[in-house]
Write a protein that holds these residues in place. Sequence first.
Motif, PDB file in Angstrom:
ATOM      1  N   PHE A 154      78.865  21.073  70.581  1.00  0.00           N
ATOM      2  CA  PHE A 154      78.796  20.250  71.860  1.00  0.00           C
ATOM      3  C   PHE A 154      77.600  19.353  72.087  1.00  0.00           C
ATOM      4  O   PHE A 154      77.333  18.236  72.360  1.00  0.00           O
ATOM      5  CB  PHE A 154      78.655  20.939  72.939  1.00  0.00           C
ATOM      6  CG  PHE A 154      78.285  19.916  74.371  1.00  0.00           C
ATOM      7  CD1 PHE A 154      79.060  19.076  74.790  1.00  0.00           C
ATOM      8  CD2 PHE A 154      77.200  19.993  75.363  1.00  0.00           C
ATOM      9  CE1 PHE A 154      79.420  18.196  76.069  1.00  0.00           C
ATOM     10  CE2 PHE A 154      76.715  19.330  76.213  1.00  0.00           C
ATOM     11  CZ  PHE A 154      77.823  18.148  76.314  1.00  0.00           C
ATOM     12  N   GLN A 155      76.879  20.290  71.211  1.00  0.00           N
ATOM     13  CA  GLN A 155      74.748  19.332  70.775  1.00  0.00           C
ATOM     14  C   GLN A 155      75.050  18.110  69.662  1.00  0.00           C
ATOM     15  O   GLN A 155      74.773  17.908  70.094  1.00  0.00           O
ATOM     16  CB  GLN A 155      74.476  20.828  70.291  1.00  0.00           C
ATOM     17  CG  GLN A 155      73.092  21.536  71.103  1.00  0.00           C
ATOM     18  CD  GLN A 155      72.454  22.260  71.608  1.00  0.00           C
ATOM     19  OE1 GLN A 155      72.498  23.340  70.080  1.00  0.00           O
ATOM     20  NE2 GLN A 155      71.574  22.702  71.768  1.00  0.00           N
ATOM     21  N   LEU A 201      78.072  17.135  69.412  1.00  0.00           N
ATOM     22  CA  LEU A 201      79.142  16.155  69.915  1.00  0.00           C
ATOM     23  C   LEU A 201      78.062  14.850  70.142  1.00  0.00           C
ATOM     24  O   LEU A 201      77.595  13.653  70.119  1.00  0.00           O
ATOM     25  CB  LEU A 201      80.076  16.635  70.652  1.00  0.00           C
ATOM     26  CG  LEU A 201      81.010  15.361  71.291  1.00  0.00           C
ATOM     27  CD1 LEU A 201      81.776  14.914  70.112  1.00  0.00           C
ATOM     28  CD2 LEU A 201      81.538  15.841  72.053  1.00  0.00           C
ATOM     29  N   GLN A 202      76.839  15.391  70.709  1.00  0.00           N
ATOM     30  CA  GLN A 202      76.281  14.852  71.874  1.00  0.00           C
ATOM     31  C   GLN A 202      75.138  13.888  70.570  1.00  0.00           C
ATOM     32  O   GLN A 202      75.121  12.451  71.051  1.00  0.00           O
ATOM     33  CB  GLN A 202      75.432  15.551  72.626  1.00  0.00           C
ATOM     34  CG  GLN A 202      75.584  16.013  73.826  1.00  0.00           C
ATOM     35  CD  GLN A 202      74.970  16.797  74.683  1.00  0.00           C
ATOM     36  OE1 GLN A 202      73.913  17.807  74.233  1.00  0.00           O
ATOM     37  NE2 GLN A 202      74.778  16.553  75.969  1.00  0.00           N
ATOM     38  N   LYS A 203      74.673  14.562  69.750  1.00  0.00           N
ATOM     39  CA  LYS A 203      73.910  13.560  68.422  1.00  0.00           C
ATOM     40  C   LYS A 203      74.927  12.260  67.972  1.00  0.00           C
ATOM     41  O   LYS A 203      73.848  11.422  67.649  1.00  0.00           O
ATOM     42  CB  LYS A 203      73.761  14.787  67.335  1.00  0.00           C
ATOM     43  CG  LYS A 203      72.040  15.571  68.021  1.00  0.00           C
ATOM     44  CD  LYS A 203      71.092  14.993  68.187  1.00  0.00           C
ATOM     45  CE  LYS A 203      70.196  15.403  68.486  1.00  0.00           C
ATOM     46  NZ  LYS A 203      68.801  15.671  68.746  1.00  0.00           N
ATOM     47  N   GLU A 215      77.856  10.973  69.216  1.00  0.00           N
ATOM     48  CA  GLU A 215      77.476  10.223  70.361  1.00  0.00           C
ATOM     49  C   GLU A 215      76.328   9.237  70.767  1.00  0.00           C
ATOM     50  O   GLU A 215      76.977   7.507  70.861  1.00  0.00           O
ATOM     51  CB  GLU A 215      78.753  10.508  71.865  1.00  0.00           C
ATOM     52  CG  GLU A 215      79.645  11.521  72.030  1.00  0.00           C
ATOM     53  CD  GLU A 215      80.300  11.936  72.833  1.00  0.00           C
ATOM     54  OE1 GLU A 215      78.733  12.071  73.835  1.00  0.00           O
ATOM     55  OE2 GLU A 215      81.335  12.082  73.367  1.00  0.00           O
ATOM     56  N   LYS A 216      75.076   9.349  70.508  1.00  0.00           N
ATOM     57  CA  LYS A 216      74.361   8.865  70.923  1.00  0.00           C
ATOM     58  C   LYS A 216      74.144   8.069  69.954  1.00  0.00           C
ATOM     59  O   LYS A 216      72.277   6.941  70.075  1.00  0.00           O
ATOM     60  CB  LYS A 216      73.003   9.371  71.528  1.00  0.00           C
ATOM     61  CG  LYS A 216      72.949  10.579  72.528  1.00  0.00           C
ATOM     62  CD  LYS A 216      72.571  11.326  73.067  1.00  0.00           C
ATOM     63  CE  LYS A 216      72.443  12.038  74.641  1.00  0.00           C
ATOM     64  NZ  LYS A 216      71.461  12.272  74.630  1.00  0.00           N
ATOM     65  N   THR A 217      74.404   8.002  68.358  1.00  0.00           N
ATOM     66  CA  THR A 217      74.160   7.121  67.522  1.00  0.00           C
ATOM     67  C   THR A 217      74.597   5.878  67.811  1.00  0.00           C
ATOM     68  O   THR A 217      75.577   5.630  67.835  1.00  0.00           O
ATOM     69  CB  THR A 217      74.602   8.135  65.964  1.00  0.00           C
ATOM     70  OG1 THR A 217      74.313   8.934  66.280  1.00  0.00           O
ATOM     71  CG2 THR A 217      73.800   6.882  64.845  1.00  0.00           C
ATOM     72  N   LYS A 263      81.675   7.535  65.247  1.00  0.00           N
ATOM     73  CA  LYS A 263      81.958   6.816  66.796  1.00  0.00           C
ATOM     74  C   LYS A 263      83.224   7.573  67.274  1.00  0.00           C
ATOM     75  O   LYS A 263      83.741   8.247  67.991  1.00  0.00           O
ATOM     76  CB  LYS A 263      81.138   5.518  67.496  1.00  0.00           C
ATOM     77  CG  LYS A 263      79.809   5.264  66.858  1.00  0.00           C
ATOM     78  CD  LYS A 263      79.120   6.563  67.857  1.00  0.00           C
ATOM     79  CE  LYS A 263      78.455   5.232  68.926  1.00  0.00           C
ATOM     80  NZ  LYS A 263      77.879   5.774  69.505  1.00  0.00           N
ATOM     81  N   ALA A 266      82.612  16.941  64.704  1.00  0.00           N
ATOM     82  CA  ALA A 266      81.601  17.789  65.547  1.00  0.00           C
ATOM     83  C   ALA A 266      81.731  19.556  64.918  1.00  0.00           C
ATOM     84  O   ALA A 266      80.793  19.735  64.378  1.00  0.00           O
ATOM     85  CB  ALA A 266      81.029  17.566  66.961  1.00  0.00           C
ATOM     86  N   THR A 317      78.485  20.584  62.202  1.00  0.00           N
ATOM     87  CA  THR A 317      78.057  22.187  63.584  1.00  0.00           C
ATOM     88  C   THR A 317      77.913  23.361  62.727  1.00  0.00           C
ATOM     89  O   THR A 317      77.143  24.079  61.990  1.00  0.00           O
ATOM     90  CB  THR A 317      78.950  22.671  64.047  1.00  0.00           C
ATOM     91  OG1 THR A 317      78.922  21.513  64.907  1.00  0.00           O
ATOM     92  CG2 THR A 317      78.322  23.765  64.905  1.00  0.00           C
TER      93      THR A 317
END
Length: 285
Positions: free
Chosen positions: A113-114, A116-118, A120-122, A139, A146, A150
């Motif tokens: 999840f972490q 994935l968050q990175k 998506e924020k790229t 994206k 992810a 990971t």
Amino acid sequence: MMVFTKYLEDFLMKCSTIGRNSATGRLAIGVGHESYESSHLQPSQWYGEVRELCGLANRPCTFPCTNNLSPSEAAEALNDHIASICQQLPPLDTTRLPAYLPARLIAPTVSQFQVLQKLEKTRVKRGTIPLDLPMHLIKEFAMELATPLTSIINASLQQSKCPSQWKTVFVTAIGKTQSPSSFGELRPIAITPLPSLLCESFATDWAYQDLAPSVDRRHFGNMRSSSTTHCLVSFLDFVLTHLDKRKSSVTSIFIDFKKAFDLVDHITVISKAAASMGIRECLFP
């Protein structure tokens, strides 16, 4: 002329804001005996044309230092110049570092999840290298990417090893002046692979958590929620506060180190970071 240009830029920015939702616009400007008319332009085009009129438009940068070289020879010469800066220092010798093994703490792990968050924020417009996937695909398929990322990042952290592909850096030279006369007047902008950037961001977050409590609050560089503006405000406050005192004066000295970051000894940095700044040992090689 400079004062007029400044007011013109401010006026244009206001026009751009007001007319941002307009499909068309019309702007006429007169300077001396010359007039300039722009019709049916978007606000951004107004700004560009006025800058061109005032002589403020960005000009293409030329590189006289590479005029006599072919593109491949120029790239090789620039690469040798950049590499020679770092080669002034000896390579990292782990035997000179304090003994960390066995480490008291194991290296942290990241969750899917972490990662994935990175992803998506790229930013989609982020600079990439030829080895990266297009950002639009990253994206779009962030969820699928992810999982393997990971596993790779956690394996790299646990083994304290970096994949060789992650060490590839693509450098773009930006001129510090309009016509650089030597390679020393070029600023190298390095772009690393996206997986390397993700892993680095996690390590940076953990190191920042350990480092933040021991950093002087008057330190503004490379600190979150801080910028050069805060530094200037703090400096001006210090100067003006002391000048208000009777029989008081202020002497300022500004120092600019040549290639400061490139000439930092990694052994010294790691030793100080572990000994006096409290960064967890598992983040070091």
